[in-house]
Enzyme design. Structure first.
Site, short mmCIF file in Angstrom:
data_model
loop_
_atom_site.label_atom_id
_atom_site.label_comp_id
_atom_site.label_asym_id
_atom_site.label_seq_id
_atom_site.Cartn_x
_atom_site.Cartn_y
_atom_site.Cartn_z
N ILE A 177 0.86 -1.17 0.00
CA ILE A 177 0.00 0.00 0.00
C ILE A 177 0.90 1.22 0.00
O ILE A 177 2.04 1.16 0.44
CB ILE A 177 -0.98 0.02 1.20
N ASP A 178 0.41 2.32 -0.54
CA ASP A 178 1.23 3.51 -0.70
C ASP A 178 1.76 4.02 0.64
O ASP A 178 1.17 3.77 1.69
CB ASP A 178 0.41 4.63 -1.35
N LYS A 179 2.84 4.76 0.57
CA LYS A 179 3.46 5.34 1.76
C LYS A 179 2.45 6.08 2.62
O LYS A 179 2.38 5.91 3.84
CB LYS A 179 4.60 6.27 1.36
N THR A 200 -0.81 5.89 2.55
CA THR A 200 -2.03 5.14 2.83
C THR A 200 -1.77 4.30 4.07
O THR A 200 -0.75 3.63 4.18
CB THR A 200 -2.42 4.22 1.66
N ARG A 243 -7.09 5.86 -5.95
CA ARG A 243 -6.82 7.29 -6.09
C ARG A 243 -7.11 7.77 -7.51
O ARG A 243 -7.73 8.83 -7.71
CB ARG A 243 -5.37 7.57 -5.71
#
Length: 305
Positions: A137-139, A141, A237
């Site tokens: 998962i994104d930084k 998030t 997103r």
């Protein structure tokens, strides 16, 4: 050493070699792919080509990916929020701001550094920089993800990701008011043709499907649950921005002028479910919204009073 092969169809004719590979190999950056081409690790029909080579119908591309060079990824005593752990898997709750694994320019403070300090038995399928990492998962998030402790578990979990049987539900706060109570966004995603840090909806991208459901409406925002059918980079997103409702706080796809002083997008990996690699039983985990998320929701609720 790993090899990958692609056969060019009519949808990719006249695409640059490096651009095509960066879109198809989402786990590799364009600069990394260009490096492989320069080091003679990429052949088209058995012949070395440059990065700007324009692909032709039925071209056969063969890529040789060398084994990762060992990096000194040091264990770090970083607190972990462990939701569940056994001999096969670790389910962790990642805070906003933490990178999942080391990459170019980021070798400390990641989830992997913390995991290596917690235990040494992580799967080695993704090499020395991403031990145990099945999905990311994104930084910015927050939320829940599963880490594999051995190769058998890694392969079984990766298969569930591939066949879309793993449950992944996110809570997101978006700009504007969604009129429909629920819906599905089925739009292909790939690297933006100009702004390479971005993902965008493109005609010849990889299929991406996001199901959404309204949880609560506020004065000028909507709280939604997003369930991933596929798991492309930045999928939620980009998809929500595509329908005109970008995530609040998103520095890449969101509004330039933000109402709240946030450190990133309002996106939380709320629920994760999968078939356990050893017991073959379905297990599911949930994660509470972090404090920063709750504070913003409280402000929005007070506006309705």
């Amino acid at each position: 050493m790993e090899t990958r092969e692609f056969i060019i169809d009519e949808n990719s004719v006249n695409t640059r070699l490096d651009l095509f590979l960066s879109e198809r190999m989402e786990d590799k950056s364009r600069s990394y792919i260009q490096g492989l081409i320069e080091k003679s690790q990429v052949k088209v029909n058995g012949i070395l080509k440059k990065s700007n080579y324009k692909l032709k119908i039925k071209d056969k591309i063969l890529i040789t990916i060398p084994d990762p060079v060992g990096l000194d990824i040091e264990p770090e005593d970083i607190p972990l929020d462990i939701v569940y752990e056994d001999s096969d898997v670790i389910v962790v709750n990642k805070p906003q701001g933490m990178v999942v694994h080391p990459a170019s320019g980021v070798y400390t403070g990641t989830l992997v550094n913390a995991l290596l300090n917690h235990c040494s038995d992580l799967s080695g399928i993704n090499g020395v920089t991403r031990p145990g990492i099945v999905h990311r998962i994104d930084k910015d998030t927050s939320g829940i993800l599963v880490v594999a402790k051995n190769d058998k578990s890694h392969n079984k979990l990766a298969e569930q990701l591939k066949d879309h049987s793993m449950t992944r539900a996110y809570t997101a706060l978006v700009e504007g008011i969604l009129k429909e109570d629920e819906g599905t966004i089925d739009k292909p995603l790939g690297r933006h043709p100009v702004e390479r840090i971005k993902i965008s909806v493109i005609k010849d991208g990889k299929r991406a499907v996001t199901h959404y459901r309204v949880l609560e409406r506020f004065k000028s925002n909507t709280l939604v649950e997003c369930v991933l059918e596929t798991g492309r980079t930045h999928q939620i997103r980009v998809h929500m921005a595509y329908i005109g409702h970008p995530l609040v706080g998103d520095p890449v796809y969101g509004y330039k002028k933000q109402k709240f002083n946030l450190n990133g997008q309002m996106l939380h990996a709320k629920k994760l479910g999968f078939i356990h690699p050893s017991t073959n039983e379905y297990i599911e985990f949930t994660s509470d919204l972090p404090d920063y998320f709750k504070k913003v929701l409280n402000v929005l609720k007070n506006e309705l009073k």
